[in-house]
Design a protein around this motif. Sequence first.
Motif, PDB file in Angstrom:
ATOM      1  N   ARG A 115     -25.056  16.799-105.028  1.00 25.82           N
ATOM      2  CA  ARG A 115     -25.177  17.673-103.801  1.00 25.82           C
ATOM      3  C   ARG A 115     -26.388  17.242-103.151  1.00 25.82           C
ATOM      4  NH1 ARG A 115     -23.537  18.816-100.290  1.00 25.82           N
ATOM      5  NH2 ARG A 115     -24.582  20.876 -99.842  1.00 25.82           N
ATOM      6  N   LYS A 116     -27.540  16.890-104.041  1.00 23.69           N
ATOM      7  CA  LYS A 116     -28.661  16.461-103.544  1.00 23.69           C
ATOM      8  C   LYS A 116     -28.607  15.141-102.620  1.00 23.69           C
ATOM      9  CE  LYS A 116     -31.646  19.119-106.544  1.00 23.69           C
ATOM     10  NZ  LYS A 116     -32.476  19.236-107.887  1.00 23.69           N
ATOM     11  N   GLN A 117     -27.560  14.418-102.928  1.00 23.05           N
ATOM     12  CA  GLN A 117     -27.451  13.113-102.104  1.00 23.05           C
ATOM     13  C   GLN A 117     -26.174  13.215-101.144  1.00 23.05           C
ATOM     14  OE1 GLN A 117     -28.832  10.197-102.789  1.00 23.05           O
ATOM     15  NE2 GLN A 117     -30.065  11.582-104.345  1.00 23.05           N
ATOM     16  N   ARG A 118     -26.067  14.586-100.923  1.00 25.10           N
ATOM     17  CA  ARG A 118     -24.920  14.864 -99.897  1.00 25.10           C
ATOM     18  C   ARG A 118     -23.795  14.789 -99.968  1.00 25.10           C
ATOM     19  NH1 ARG A 118     -28.484  12.884 -94.631  1.00 25.10           N
ATOM     20  NH2 ARG A 118     -30.307  14.225 -95.101  1.00 25.10           N
ATOM     21  N   GLY A 119     -23.492  14.665-101.505  1.00 25.39           N
ATOM     22  CA  GLY A 119     -22.025  14.864-101.874  1.00 25.39           C
ATOM     23  C   GLY A 119     -21.438  15.998-102.146  1.00 25.39           C
ATOM     24  N   ILE A 120     -20.205  16.311-102.489  1.00 25.69           N
ATOM     25  CA  ILE A 120     -19.663  17.391-102.617  1.00 25.69           C
ATOM     26  C   ILE A 120     -19.205  17.661-104.314  1.00 25.69           C
ATOM     27  CG2 ILE A 120     -17.502  18.941-101.863  1.00 25.69           C
ATOM     28  CD1 ILE A 120     -19.296  18.098 -99.803  1.00 25.69           C
ATOM     29  N   ALA A 121     -19.683  18.921-104.710  1.00 26.53           N
ATOM     30  CA  ALA A 121     -19.454  19.145-106.036  1.00 26.53           C
ATOM     31  C   ALA A 121     -19.066  20.589-106.178  1.00 26.53           C
ATOM     32  CB  ALA A 121     -20.791  18.876-106.865  1.00 26.53           C
ATOM     33  N   PHE A 122     -17.944  20.569-107.036  1.00 31.73           N
ATOM     34  CA  PHE A 122     -17.491  22.013-107.232  1.00 31.73           C
ATOM     35  C   PHE A 122     -16.367  22.124-108.462  1.00 31.73           C
ATOM     36  CE2 PHE A 122     -14.705  19.516-104.582  1.00 31.73           C
ATOM     37  CZ  PHE A 122     -13.645  19.118-104.941  1.00 31.73           C
ATOM     38  N   ILE A 123     -15.928  23.177-108.954  1.00 33.88           N
ATOM     39  CA  ILE A 123     -14.971  23.448-110.085  1.00 33.88           C
ATOM     40  C   ILE A 123     -13.736  23.678-109.677  1.00 33.88           C
ATOM     41  CG2 ILE A 123     -14.297  24.772-111.897  1.00 33.88           C
ATOM     42  CD1 ILE A 123     -17.222  24.423-112.871  1.00 33.88           C
ATOM     43  N   ILE A 124     -12.758  23.590-109.859  1.00 32.04           N
ATOM     44  CA  ILE A 124     -11.380  23.970-109.538  1.00 32.04           C
ATOM     45  C   ILE A 124     -10.997  24.890-110.786  1.00 32.04           C
ATOM     46  CG2 ILE A 124      -8.920  23.676-109.252  1.00 32.04           C
ATOM     47  CD1 ILE A 124      -9.434  21.110-107.637  1.00 32.04           C
ATOM     48  N   ARG A 131      -2.548  33.584-111.696  1.00 27.57           N
ATOM     49  CA  ARG A 131      -1.652  32.597-110.894  1.00 27.57           C
ATOM     50  C   ARG A 131      -2.530  32.215-109.918  1.00 27.57           C
ATOM     51  NH1 ARG A 131       4.405  33.916-111.958  1.00 27.57           N
ATOM     52  NH2 ARG A 131       4.490  33.808-114.395  1.00 27.57           N
ATOM     53  N   LYS A 132      -3.689  32.099-109.857  1.00 27.31           N
ATOM     54  CA  LYS A 132      -4.656  31.691-108.619  1.00 27.31           C
ATOM     55  C   LYS A 132      -5.396  30.599-108.863  1.00 27.31           C
ATOM     56  CE  LYS A 132      -4.317  36.158-106.184  1.00 27.31           C
ATOM     57  NZ  LYS A 132      -4.806  36.759-105.203  1.00 27.31           N
ATOM     58  N   PHE A 133      -5.688  29.714-108.142  1.00 26.09           N
ATOM     59  CA  PHE A 133      -6.678  28.354-108.268  1.00 26.09           C
ATOM     60  C   PHE A 133      -7.761  28.850-106.954  1.00 26.09           C
ATOM     61  CE2 PHE A 133      -2.484  27.181-109.490  1.00 26.09           C
ATOM     62  CZ  PHE A 133      -2.883  26.237-110.644  1.00 26.09           C
ATOM     63  N   TYR A 134      -8.946  28.594-107.616  1.00 26.98           N
ATOM     64  CA  TYR A 134     -10.248  28.586-106.611  1.00 26.98           C
ATOM     65  C   TYR A 134     -11.056  27.383-106.696  1.00 26.98           C
ATOM     66  CZ  TYR A 134      -9.465  33.525-105.255  1.00 26.98           C
ATOM     67  OH  TYR A 134      -8.987  34.846-104.946  1.00 26.98           O
ATOM     68  N   LEU A 135     -11.581  26.859-105.497  1.00 30.05           N
ATOM     69  CA  LEU A 135     -12.789  26.164-105.644  1.00 30.05           C
ATOM     70  C   LEU A 135     -13.914  26.762-105.498  1.00 30.05           C
ATOM     71  CD1 LEU A 135     -12.976  22.968-103.321  1.00 30.05           C
ATOM     72  CD2 LEU A 135     -14.888  24.738-103.502  1.00 30.05           C
ATOM     73  N   ILE A 136     -14.791  26.528-106.660  1.00 37.92           N
ATOM     74  CA  ILE A 136     -16.169  27.187-106.835  1.00 37.92           C
ATOM     75  C   ILE A 136     -17.287  26.280-106.478  1.00 37.92           C
ATOM     76  CG2 ILE A 136     -17.390  28.628-108.150  1.00 37.92           C
ATOM     77  CD1 ILE A 136     -14.995  29.385-109.961  1.00 37.92           C
ATOM     78  N   PRO A 137     -17.890  26.078-105.547  1.00 32.18           N
ATOM     79  CA  PRO A 137     -18.974  25.255-105.355  1.00 32.18           C
ATOM     80  C   PRO A 137     -20.146  25.270-106.259  1.00 32.18           C
ATOM     81  CG  PRO A 137     -18.144  26.575-103.276  1.00 32.18           C
ATOM     82  CD  PRO A 137     -17.527  27.178-104.499  1.00 32.18           C
ATOM     83  N   ILE A 138     -20.706  24.161-106.223  1.00 30.66           N
ATOM     84  CA  ILE A 138     -21.899  24.247-107.228  1.00 30.66           C
ATOM     85  C   ILE A 138     -22.867  24.939-106.873  1.00 30.66           C
ATOM     86  CG2 ILE A 138     -22.873  22.257-106.052  1.00 30.66           C
ATOM     87  CD1 ILE A 138     -23.508  22.995-109.900  1.00 30.66           C
ATOM     88  N   GLU A 139     -23.283  25.517-105.576  1.00 33.65           N
ATOM     89  CA  GLU A 139     -24.168  26.387-105.265  1.00 33.65           C
ATOM     90  C   GLU A 139     -23.882  27.824-105.636  1.00 33.65           C
ATOM     91  OE1 GLU A 139     -23.905  23.141-102.268  1.00 33.65           O
ATOM     92  OE2 GLU A 139     -22.419  24.351-103.174  1.00 33.65           O
ATOM     93  N   ILE A 140     -22.583  28.259-105.837  1.00 43.39           N
ATOM     94  CA  ILE A 140     -22.352  29.583-106.502  1.00 43.39           C
ATOM     95  C   ILE A 140     -22.372  29.574-108.138  1.00 43.39           C
ATOM     96  CG2 ILE A 140     -20.331  31.168-106.836  1.00 43.39           C
ATOM     97  CD1 ILE A 140     -19.661  30.335-103.732  1.00 43.39           C
ATOM     98  N   ILE A 141     -22.045  28.282-108.761  1.00 45.33           N
ATOM     99  CA  ILE A 141     -21.973  28.407-110.220  1.00 45.33           C
ATOM    100  C   ILE A 141     -23.423  28.227-110.551  1.00 45.33           C
ATOM    101  CG2 ILE A 141     -21.762  26.479-112.090  1.00 45.33           C
ATOM    102  CD1 ILE A 141     -19.192  25.310-110.096  1.00 45.33           C
ATOM    103  N   LYS A 142     -24.304  27.467-109.732  1.00 47.19           N
ATOM    104  CA  LYS A 142     -25.585  27.445-110.096  1.00 47.19           C
ATOM    105  C   LYS A 142     -26.389  28.888-110.043  1.00 47.19           C
ATOM    106  CE  LYS A 142     -29.777  25.155-110.716  1.00 47.19           C
ATOM    107  NZ  LYS A 142     -30.321  25.660-111.799  1.00 47.19           N
TER     108      LYS A 142
END
Length: 195
Positions: A115-124, A131-142
Motif C-alpha cells: 500500500r505504501k507503494q500505491r499498490g492494492i492489498a486486501f484479504i478475501i 455464504r458470503k465473501f468480503y474484500l477486507i482492505p489492509i487499512e481495515i485489517i490494520k
Amino acid sequence: MTKWRTYGHRGDETEELINSTNEYYRNYNVGIITKIPVPIKVMEINRKNKEDIFGGKTKGSAIITKAFFEEKSTVDYIGCVQGFTIVFDAKETNKNYLPLQNIHKHQIEYMELIRKQRGIAFIIAHFKIQRKFYLIPIEIIKSYYDRSFKGGRKSIPMEDLDNNFEIAYKNGLLYYLDTVNTYLDYIKEGKIKSV
C-alpha cells in the motif's frame, strides 16, 4: 479414531474459486493474477521406478518425504490489473467473524508495504455459514489488528464490514475485481485512511 484439525489449508475452497476467476480474468485480458507457491526446501525424495511392458525400468513417481519451509510466505496472490499491483490472501471462517489469529503479522506487514507503494492489498474472506465473501482492505485489517493490542476485539466481525465490499459470486466465479474498483473509489474519496 481422532480427526486431527489442520490449519494450513483454511482457504482451499475459496482459493479454488479465486483460481477459476483468475483464469477467467486472464482469458478476457482483464488482469494477470497468480497464485504464489509456498517456498519449501526439499530434503529427501523417495523415487519409485516402474517396469514398462517390456520389462525395462522407467521413471516412476516421486514422493517428497522430508521438506521444510524456507521462509515465511507473504500472501496467496499477486498480480497486475490495469496498471495496479494487487496482492491478497484468501481466508475462510465458520464463524460470523474472521479471527485476527488467521492473519499473520508478516502478511499484514507485507500488505502495508504494498500500500505504501500505491499498490492494492486486501484479504478475501469467505464467511462459510453465511455464504458470503468480503474484500477486507489492509487499512481495515490494520485498524482491528492495532486495536487488538489495546484491549480491542481479536476478530473482524462480518456485521461491521461495509456492504459495498461484499463480493458477487455467480456462475462459479467470484467477481472480486468489481469490489477492488469500489476499494479504489474509497481511497480516492478519502473514505479509507492510509496505512
